[in-house]
Scaffold this motif. Sequence first.
Motif, PDB file in Angstrom:
ATOM      1  N   PRO A 160       0.705  -0.658   0.018  1.00  0.00           N
ATOM      2  CA  PRO A 160      -0.185  -0.027   0.057  1.00  0.00           C
ATOM      3  C   PRO A 160       0.698   1.294   0.105  1.00  0.00           C
ATOM      4  O   PRO A 160       0.790   1.952   1.010  1.00  0.00           O
ATOM      5  CB  PRO A 160      -0.539  -0.360   0.927  1.00  0.00           C
ATOM      6  N   PHE A 161       1.388   1.555  -1.025  1.00  0.00           N
ATOM      7  CA  PHE A 161       2.067   2.413  -1.350  1.00  0.00           C
ATOM      8  C   PHE A 161       2.258   3.913  -2.441  1.00  0.00           C
ATOM      9  O   PHE A 161       1.979   2.834  -3.885  1.00  0.00           O
ATOM     10  CB  PHE A 161       3.474   2.211  -1.396  1.00  0.00           C
ATOM     11  N   PHE A 162       1.445   4.563  -2.082  1.00  0.00           N
ATOM     12  CA  PHE A 162       0.831   5.522  -2.801  1.00  0.00           C
ATOM     13  C   PHE A 162       2.436   6.052  -4.077  1.00  0.00           C
ATOM     14  O   PHE A 162       2.353   7.618  -3.525  1.00  0.00           O
ATOM     15  CB  PHE A 162       0.198   6.342  -2.549  1.00  0.00           C
ATOM     16  N   SER A 163       2.733   4.901  -4.568  1.00  0.00           N
ATOM     17  CA  SER A 163       3.900   6.070  -6.030  1.00  0.00           C
ATOM     18  C   SER A 163       3.797   6.731  -6.770  1.00  0.00           C
ATOM     19  O   SER A 163       5.017   8.294  -6.588  1.00  0.00           O
ATOM     20  CB  SER A 163       5.284   4.851  -6.560  1.00  0.00           C
ATOM     21  N   SER A 164       2.931   7.162  -6.764  1.00  0.00           N
ATOM     22  CA  SER A 164       2.458   7.853  -8.700  1.00  0.00           C
ATOM     23  C   SER A 164       1.978   9.155  -7.390  1.00  0.00           C
ATOM     24  O   SER A 164       2.882  10.814  -8.120  1.00  0.00           O
ATOM     25  CB  SER A 164       1.469   7.596  -8.975  1.00  0.00           C
ATOM     26  N   LEU A 165       1.468   9.009  -6.199  1.00  0.00           N
ATOM     27  CA  LEU A 165       1.064  10.465  -5.764  1.00  0.00           C
ATOM     28  C   LEU A 165       2.569  10.594  -4.949  1.00  0.00           C
ATOM     29  O   LEU A 165       2.852  12.306  -4.918  1.00  0.00           O
ATOM     30  CB  LEU A 165       0.234  10.235  -4.582  1.00  0.00           C
ATOM     31  N   CYS A 166       2.845  10.348  -4.773  1.00  0.00           N
ATOM     32  CA  CYS A 166       4.349  10.432  -3.452  1.00  0.00           C
ATOM     33  C   CYS A 166       5.071  11.062  -4.404  1.00  0.00           C
ATOM     34  O   CYS A 166       5.579  12.151  -4.361  1.00  0.00           O
ATOM     35  CB  CYS A 166       4.837   9.293  -2.924  1.00  0.00           C
ATOM     36  N   TYR A 167       5.354  11.019  -5.959  1.00  0.00           N
ATOM     37  CA  TYR A 167       6.121  11.907  -7.168  1.00  0.00           C
ATOM     38  C   TYR A 167       5.789  13.309  -7.127  1.00  0.00           C
ATOM     39  O   TYR A 167       6.432  13.944  -7.430  1.00  0.00           O
ATOM     40  CB  TYR A 167       6.199  10.798  -8.502  1.00  0.00           C
ATOM     41  N   ASP A 168       4.466  12.822  -7.365  1.00  0.00           N
ATOM     42  CA  ASP A 168       3.597  13.900  -7.507  1.00  0.00           C
ATOM     43  C   ASP A 168       4.189  15.016  -6.928  1.00  0.00           C
ATOM     44  O   ASP A 168       4.136  16.337  -6.650  1.00  0.00           O
ATOM     45  CB  ASP A 168       2.239  13.257  -8.014  1.00  0.00           C
ATOM     46  N   THR A 169       4.388  14.704  -5.258  1.00  0.00           N
ATOM     47  CA  THR A 169       4.136  15.432  -4.133  1.00  0.00           C
ATOM     48  C   THR A 169       5.655  15.861  -3.419  1.00  0.00           C
ATOM     49  O   THR A 169       5.817  17.099  -3.441  1.00  0.00           O
ATOM     50  CB  THR A 169       3.622  14.519  -3.322  1.00  0.00           C
ATOM     51  N   TYR A 170       6.548  14.905  -3.697  1.00  0.00           N
ATOM     52  CA  TYR A 170       7.889  14.704  -3.245  1.00  0.00           C
ATOM     53  C   TYR A 170       8.828  14.624  -3.973  1.00  0.00           C
ATOM     54  O   TYR A 170       9.731  15.667  -4.258  1.00  0.00           O
ATOM     55  CB  TYR A 170       7.964  14.047  -2.289  1.00  0.00           C
ATOM     56  N   GLY A 171       8.145  14.722  -5.495  1.00  0.00           N
ATOM     57  CA  GLY A 171       9.066  14.491  -6.799  1.00  0.00           C
ATOM     58  C   GLY A 171      10.157  15.785  -6.783  1.00  0.00           C
ATOM     59  O   GLY A 171      11.483  14.984  -7.574  1.00  0.00           O
ATOM     60  N   GLY A 172       9.473  16.656  -6.628  1.00  0.00           N
ATOM     61  CA  GLY A 172      10.392  17.941  -7.306  1.00  0.00           C
ATOM     62  C   GLY A 172      10.938  18.494  -6.514  1.00  0.00           C
ATOM     63  O   GLY A 172      11.517  19.170  -6.320  1.00  0.00           O
ATOM     64  N   LYS A 173      11.269  18.351  -5.270  1.00  0.00           N
ATOM     65  CA  LYS A 173      11.112  18.575  -4.213  1.00  0.00           C
ATOM     66  C   LYS A 173      13.324  18.538  -3.585  1.00  0.00           C
ATOM     67  O   LYS A 173      12.780  17.223  -3.539  1.00  0.00           O
ATOM     68  CB  LYS A 173      10.552  19.110  -2.560  1.00  0.00           C
ATOM     69  N   GLU A 229      12.925  13.860  -1.505  1.00  0.00           N
ATOM     70  CA  GLU A 229      12.276  13.200  -0.607  1.00  0.00           C
ATOM     71  C   GLU A 229      11.140  11.823  -1.061  1.00  0.00           C
ATOM     72  O   GLU A 229      11.480  10.680  -0.547  1.00  0.00           O
ATOM     73  CB  GLU A 229      11.345  14.041   0.271  1.00  0.00           C
ATOM     74  N   ASP A 230      11.160  11.807  -2.844  1.00  0.00           N
ATOM     75  CA  ASP A 230      10.259  11.079  -3.526  1.00  0.00           C
ATOM     76  C   ASP A 230      11.675   9.770  -3.004  1.00  0.00           C
ATOM     77  O   ASP A 230      11.148   8.470  -2.462  1.00  0.00           O
ATOM     78  CB  ASP A 230      10.344  10.537  -3.835  1.00  0.00           C
ATOM     79  N   LYS A 231      12.851  10.052  -3.312  1.00  0.00           N
ATOM     80  CA  LYS A 231      13.505   8.912  -3.427  1.00  0.00           C
ATOM     81  C   LYS A 231      13.760   8.319  -1.363  1.00  0.00           C
ATOM     82  O   LYS A 231      13.638   6.938  -1.562  1.00  0.00           O
ATOM     83  CB  LYS A 231      15.119   9.734  -3.871  1.00  0.00           C
ATOM     84  N   ALA A 232      13.669   8.834  -0.675  1.00  0.00           N
ATOM     85  CA  ALA A 232      14.106   8.700   0.701  1.00  0.00           C
ATOM     86  C   ALA A 232      12.797   7.819   0.896  1.00  0.00           C
ATOM     87  O   ALA A 232      13.317   6.994   1.325  1.00  0.00           O
ATOM     88  CB  ALA A 232      14.353   9.475   1.702  1.00  0.00           C
ATOM     89  N   ILE A 233      11.691   8.906   0.782  1.00  0.00           N
ATOM     90  CA  ILE A 233      10.727   7.570   0.949  1.00  0.00           C
ATOM     91  C   ILE A 233      10.494   6.202   0.034  1.00  0.00           C
ATOM     92  O   ILE A 233      10.201   4.708   1.636  1.00  0.00           O
ATOM     93  CB  ILE A 233       8.857   7.749   0.493  1.00  0.00           C
ATOM     94  N   GLN A 234      10.951   5.620  -1.591  1.00  0.00           N
ATOM     95  CA  GLN A 234      10.692   4.766  -1.876  1.00  0.00           C
ATOM     96  C   GLN A 234      12.316   3.632  -1.114  1.00  0.00           C
ATOM     97  O   GLN A 234      11.893   2.537  -1.159  1.00  0.00           O
ATOM     98  CB  GLN A 234      11.986   5.293  -3.216  1.00  0.00           C
ATOM     99  N   GLU A 235      13.273   4.199  -0.864  1.00  0.00           N
ATOM    100  CA  GLU A 235      13.875   3.614  -0.464  1.00  0.00           C
ATOM    101  C   GLU A 235      13.811   2.974   1.470  1.00  0.00           C
ATOM    102  O   GLU A 235      14.089   1.391   1.672  1.00  0.00           O
ATOM    103  CB  GLU A 235      15.114   3.792   0.307  1.00  0.00           C
ATOM    104  N   GLU A 236      12.604   3.814   2.396  1.00  0.00           N
ATOM    105  CA  GLU A 236      11.515   2.985   3.453  1.00  0.00           C
ATOM    106  C   GLU A 236      10.587   1.558   2.841  1.00  0.00           C
ATOM    107  O   GLU A 236      10.689   1.020   3.568  1.00  0.00           O
ATOM    108  CB  GLU A 236      11.296   4.137   4.283  1.00  0.00           C
ATOM    109  N   VAL A 237      10.439   1.965   1.819  1.00  0.00           N
ATOM    110  CA  VAL A 237       9.642   1.375   1.086  1.00  0.00           C
ATOM    111  C   VAL A 237       9.943  -0.094   0.993  1.00  0.00           C
ATOM    112  O   VAL A 237       9.698  -2.113   1.615  1.00  0.00           O
ATOM    113  CB  VAL A 237       9.228   1.577   0.671  1.00  0.00           C
TER     114      VAL A 237
END
Length: 455
Positions: free
Chosen positions: A160-173, A180-188
Amino acid sequence: MIPKVKIFGGCVVSIIALGAAAVCVSLMFPLFFAEESRSKGILFDFVKWSTSSNVIDNSLQSPDVMVDGGLDSVCEQQLKVYVYEFPRRFNFGILKHTQVDLDLPWPDDEVPPPWAHRSRVEKSHSVEYWLLVDLLEGRRGDKQFIRVRDPKQADLFFVPFFSSLCYDTYGGKRTGLVSEDKAIQEEVVKLVVESPYWKHSGGEDHIIPLHHPNAFSFSRHLLNASIFIVADFGRTVPQVSSLKKDVVAPYYHVVPTYEDDNPDDPFNSRETLLFFQGTIKRKDNGIVRSKLADIIRNETGVHFEDGIKNETGYHQAAEGMRNSKFCLDPAGDTPASCRLFDAIVSHCVPVVLSDKIELPFEADLDYTSFALFYSVEESLEPGWLVSQLRNVSQVQWLQMWNRLKGVSHHFEYQFPSKKNDAVSMIWQQIHRKVPDIKLRIHRKERLKIADWWNW
């Protein structure tokens, strides 16, 4: 109705008596030569009888046999799906409107939050949300799956990981060189690969939605044994994602569904021949849009304009599609585009110009019955594309228009889900992959040497 019998596994299948038909026809041949007029009448009556609703199930007459009453509906055995209990900061917490502790999983006694206050562009890749809320609400007995609490009972495991929304929300920051998107991916990834369920199967029985072309981009190769839910294969390599193991899912359409499309004269009431409104300047696969603009935008009956990503622009696009016979669907930055699904729910015959597109539910739906497909090369010949569309007869167009009205419900995401809507259809595609997955897992468990087959 055709007689039905049970076979191994408890599935019920319809038996079409082709052998009996052949015998009957062979018996009639002597009659044909002995008494031509009488034999023709007998043969006509036989054909009429054999194709009547009294003999053949209506479901077998539908082009959507596998969807609307064929093998999938009569051989249903509910999947058992286990949902990882991830902290909600990996899913609903990204929606930014839940006040509950983000380090806790979503509780069973709460209704999942609605998809709200997000842009239509973000919502177009929201398949991860609709699958998860369907799983959390999965108490009804008419679903294709049962959510199980004991992972030992599970056929499949949902991440249950919202990978697309994570990119849209954090990918450009960016923070330094790491997003932050990359860090969350690594946690998952860490949570998943350290799980005993992953280790048991190597991840082959795991479902991971990554619908946005850039979703999970840093880490998807570490989980590439899993079933990915994708929009297309435009930004992946065969070693990571493929049609064999993954499921292609439709975009959430950004224009509303045309609910009351019943004019007296559908063909002539749609005054525009060909409609396109969207971003013209794209990269990669999407460069075809700029080339098309130079060739066809000044043709009579063609609307080809840059779109505006706001409510006014979406309203204009919806009205334009509903007033057009054909809607152009050139590739975007990747082979697929939301525009195809906007056209389908607008009952505007899609004209697909994308050489490497893969389509949702194509095992069940014959897209050529309601859409036109041309290669990019031929469509860029001056005058060629428009002339092809002008040569489509009113009868042909009406057949496709009616077909669109009959299939558009397969592309609807909704909560609660309904039979044969987009969510239901995705589960059907996943379900079909389970036997091969179980075969591979069971073989691995008993092999004493390295596997010699290239799966």
